[in-house]
Each structure stands twice: as structure tokens, then as C-alpha cells.
Write an enzyme that holds these catalytic residues in place. Structure first.
Site, PDB file in Angstrom:
ATOM      1  N   ARG A 211      -3.267   3.145  -1.200  1.00  0.00           N
ATOM      2  CA  ARG A 211      -2.882   1.871  -1.810  1.00  0.00           C
ATOM      3  C   ARG A 211      -3.383   0.726  -0.938  1.00  0.00           C
ATOM      4  NH1 ARG A 211       2.963   0.464  -1.156  1.00  0.00           N
ATOM      5  NH2 ARG A 211       2.131  -1.116   0.253  1.00  0.00           N
TER       6      ARG A 211
ATOM      7  N   HIS B 268       2.575  -3.472  -2.269  1.00  0.00           N
ATOM      8  CA  HIS B 268       3.286  -2.743  -3.327  1.00  0.00           C
ATOM      9  C   HIS B 268       3.385  -3.583  -4.595  1.00  0.00           C
ATOM     10  CE1 HIS B 268       6.210  -0.250  -5.383  1.00  0.00           C
ATOM     11  NE2 HIS B 268       6.973  -1.323  -5.534  1.00  0.00           N
TER      12      HIS B 268
ATOM     13  N   TYR C  33       4.404  -3.672   7.738  1.00  0.00           N
ATOM     14  CA  TYR C  33       4.671  -2.276   8.113  1.00  0.00           C
ATOM     15  C   TYR C  33       3.403  -1.432   8.285  1.00  0.00           C
ATOM     16  CZ  TYR C  33       4.470  -1.963   2.961  1.00  0.00           C
ATOM     17  OH  TYR C  33       4.105  -2.068   1.640  1.00  0.00           O
TER      18      TYR C  33
END
Length: 427
Positions: A301, A305, A314
Site C-alpha cells: 500500500r 490508508h 508509523y
């Protein structure tokens, strides 16, 4: 002529468990790998990062026209994502989710399905709809919630698409709910004489959704009933901020398939030809055997998100940039096309310019359209007879519109955004 006595197989010398083919053994042995010997499940790949077929790989039978269509559909996704992501940042829409880095997994699988296979998606699979002909206007009308929104008449948040025409079941926000539903859809297809052996149910989900109980319920149902249901796991490395290394200790999602007696394959999700081949074969197994199949696509990805997430909180920015540069599914397939003389730099420029113009035109059109009539808020919420609570709510809203619609400026301004300006409730 005499017969020769057959010596018992040493491994089966003690027979089997009753009503089972499991051999009895006198040796205590624990196992922790579906491949044996502690080996990991292999990942199927057709072309490498330079677009060249691997030694021994069988390139799927696709002609130039299909290959170009696959590529053009892959290219449109990041262009569409760029524009809609920026529109959200400008406050023109309230939410958005991109598919950066997962173009091959989405388009490769879409190309391998029949146009009337039933799709139950998660939220990054708008490319499946576009492959089937959904169009940019419908994408924009859904994201802007206009009166021309064919998905939910403005009731759903952006990217929650759905289409009866294109056999794409409406997206649901709660995670993994579509997985057991897909097993039920697959069973319904199996019971329908007109569609039995002709169509399958296809459910998309991330590896994070596979941590939900619904995943196991869906797998169990589809394997024991059984039903022609294809489970496509997009293992993109993250469940929002949780890396896959913290989501499971076993060998990914594919390791769970054999536990349910399901045909399983792991595929390089950044290789569109590998995805196409794997899904096409998975579909054949689904239809011929009437049973479930699990496909795990290994991808990454690249984007956040959603527009509510900042993934650099993160994961290192360098990690993302390196993956974009070293393992880009669009670049990989473009190199393959160029090596066959099926694509050129000039065609690339024309394509990207055309797609951007078409997406921007659809956006500008949707932004000027009014929202649905207020009465549509209560339509098609439930099937059958309208329940009493909706009738009460409609009456209450009509009373408020009558009281404040002409007297209070905030209500007047909001009603002007809707087709009919709320007058449809007062009729």
C-alpha cells in the site's frame, strides 16, 4: 500362477483412523507449515521488475488489444486517485481512499472475471467497476452525493460504490462483513440453474480484514456447503497502521486456505500477468468444482490508508519511496508492453492527458449538480413495506422544513443545495 504378498506400507502399517484417511503413526510429530519442512508458501510470478518473463514462466494468452486495455485501466487509477484525493483536501468531498500501488492486483483480477460475476468489494476496488464500464461520471456523482448518484442516492459516504447493472454489491463500512455475505452469494449462484457453473462470487479484502471472525465464518461456510466463492486477499502490508508482521504469526493468509480444504495460491500482486493467470485459473476451479478458492496477492500500500490517515507517522517515508521506485506495478507492465512493441512514450503522454481531462470534466460536472431531493433520504432504506419509524422521521423533517426553511438562513442555504429545495417533502 501364484500371487505375491504385498508388504504393508511402513507409513500406513497401523491403518487409519475410523472414517478417515489419516494414517496412524507411532511417532510424535508437531508441524507448523503447510508446505512441510518449515518452508514458506511460494509466490507465483510471470514477469520480473524489468517486464521480462521469468525462466520457465508461461505468459498468459492475451493479445495486444487486451494487454493495452489492462494497462490503460491501471494507468487511470492513480490519475483518478490524485484528483479525488486533492478534492478531499480542498474540502470539496468529505472522504476518500486511494489504490496507489495495488493497481495490478485490482485490474489483473477484474480482467480475469466474467462481467456478471458477483463482486463484493472492500473499498479499494473501484478499478473493478471502471473495468466493467461504470464511468467517471458515476464515480464523481457518488463521491459528491449528487441527485444522479446511482449507488445510494447520496446516502453513502464517498467510495462506497455499488451497482446492480455491473454486479457490484454496495460497499459496507464495517470491516469484513462482505466475506460471509460472499459465501452466501456463491451458494445462491450454485442453487440458481441459470447461473450454476457459469458465475461465481468474488470477495476482496485486506489482510487486516482476515483477522476478523467474519473471515473464518465465510471461509468455513464456502468450504463446507460448498459454494463457488473466490476469496481475494490483498496483502498490502498494513491494516491502517498495523503492519502485517503484527497481524499474524503464520505464513500469511494463504496458509489458512488448506485448513478449510480450499484450493489456494499466493501470487505477486504487483505482476498483473500473474494476477490475471491466477484469478482466471481460480475462477475455473470455482466453476468446475463448485467450491471456494483463496488467492493471496502480495502487494504494498503506497498511499495512506485513507484521507483520515498519515502513514508517515508509523512507517518511514524512504520505505514508501523505495517501493514506488523499485516495484511499481504500472512501470513493470509498461516495460513488458514496450518490449513487445505494444506501447510507446508518445502513447503514454496521450493517454495520461486524455484520462486527466475526462476525470476533471466529470468532477466539474458533478460539483455543479444538486444533491438528491430530501425525500430520497427515506427511499430504498428497507425493502418491502416502509416501517413506521421512517414515516415518523419523514413527517418530523417536513415539519422542521416548513418551520425553518424560509425563516432561518442556515436552513435556507442548506436546502438550496438539494434538488427541489425541500419542497418535495411538503407536497
Amino acid at each position: 500362477m501364484g500371487t505375491t504378498a504385498q508388504l504393508p506400507d511402513p507409513e500406513h502399517a497401523h491403518g487409519h483412523l475410523p472414517s478417515s484417511t489419516s494414517p496412524i503413526t507411532s511417532k510424535l510429530h508437531f508441524f507448523n507449515s503447510v508446505m512441510g519442512g518449515g518452508k514458506q508458501i511460494p509466490t507465483y510470478r510471470v514477469i520480473d521488475g524489468a517486464g521480462q518473463p521469468l525462466e520457465g514462466a508461461v505468459v498468459p494468452e492475451i493479445d495486444e488489444a487486451l494487454a493495452r486495455r489492462i494497462y490503460e485501466n491501471m494507468v487511470q487509477l492513480p490519475i483518478l486517485d490524485d484528483i479525488l484525493y486533492n478534492l478531499q483536501r480542498q474540502g470539496r468531498i468529505v472522504f476518500y481512499m486511494t489504490a496507489y500501488g495495488e493497481e495490478a492486483a485490482i485490474i489483473g483480477s477484474a480482467a480475469a472475471l466474467a462481467p456478471d460475476d458477483e463482486v463484493l468489494a472492500q473499498y479499494r476496488e473501484s478499478g473493478v467497476l471502471l473495468w466493467r464500464g461504470f464511468g467517471y461520471d458515476n464515480i464523481m456523482n457518488q463521491c459528491f452525493g449528487t441527485h444522479l448518484d446511482v449507488c445510494g442516492k447520496g446516502k453513502q459516504m464517498p467510495v462506497h460504490y455499488g451497482s446492480r447493472e455491473f454486479h457490484y454489491h454496495t460497499i459496507s463500512s464495517p470491516l469484513a462483513t462482505q466475506i460471509p455475505q460472499a459465501a452466501g452469494v456463491g451458494y445462491a449462484l450454485k442453487r440458481d440453474p441459470a447461473r450454476r457453473g457459469r458465475n461465481c462470487a468474488v470477495v476482496y479484502f485486506g489482510e487486516g480484514a482476515a483477522s476478523e471472525g467474519d473471515f473464518h465464518a465465510g471461509m468455513l461456510l464456502a468450504s463446507t456447503i460448498p459454494s463457488p466463492t473466490m476469496f481475494i486477499a490483498r496483502n498490502n502490508g498494513f491494516a491502517i497502521s498495523t503492519p502485517s508482521s503484527e497481524q499474524y504469526y503464520g505464513d500469511g493468509i494463504a496458509a489458512r486456505g488448506p485448513g478449510y480444504g480450499i484450493h489456494t495460491v499466493r501470487v505477486d500482486g504487483n505482476d498483473v500477468l500473474a494476477v490475471y493467470s491466477a484469478v482466471k485459473e481460480a475462477r475455473r476451479l470455482c466453476l468446475e468444482e463448485g467450491r471456494a478458492v483463496l488467492v493471496e496477492t502480495m502487494t504494498y500500500r503506497v498511499g495512506h490508508h485513507s484521507t483520515s490517515d498519515d502513514s508517515f507517522a508509523y512507517r518511514p517515508r524512504k520505505e514508501v519511496e523505495d517501493r514506488k521506485r523499485l516495484d511499481n506495478p504500472i512501470v513493470r507492465f509498461r516495460l513488458f508492453l514496450e518490449s513487445r512493441g505494444w506501447w510507446s512514450k508518445e502513447e503514454e503522454e496521450v493517454l495520461t492527458k486524455r484520462i486527466k481531462q475526462e476525470v476533471l470534466a466529470a468532477y466539474k460536472k458533478a460539483e455543479t449538480l444538486p444533491k438528491p431531493e430530501l425525500k430520497e433520504m427515506f427511499s430504498e432504506v428497507y425493502g418491502g413495506e416502509e416501517p413506521w419509524n421512517l414515516r415518523e422521521q419523514r413527517a418530523e423533517l417536513a415539519r422542521l422544513v416548513k418551520k425553518y426553511g424560509e425563516a432561518w438562513e442556515p436552513w435556507k442555504n442548506e436546502l438550496k443545495k438539494h434538488k427541489g429545495e425541500g419542497k418535495d417533502l411538503l407536497e
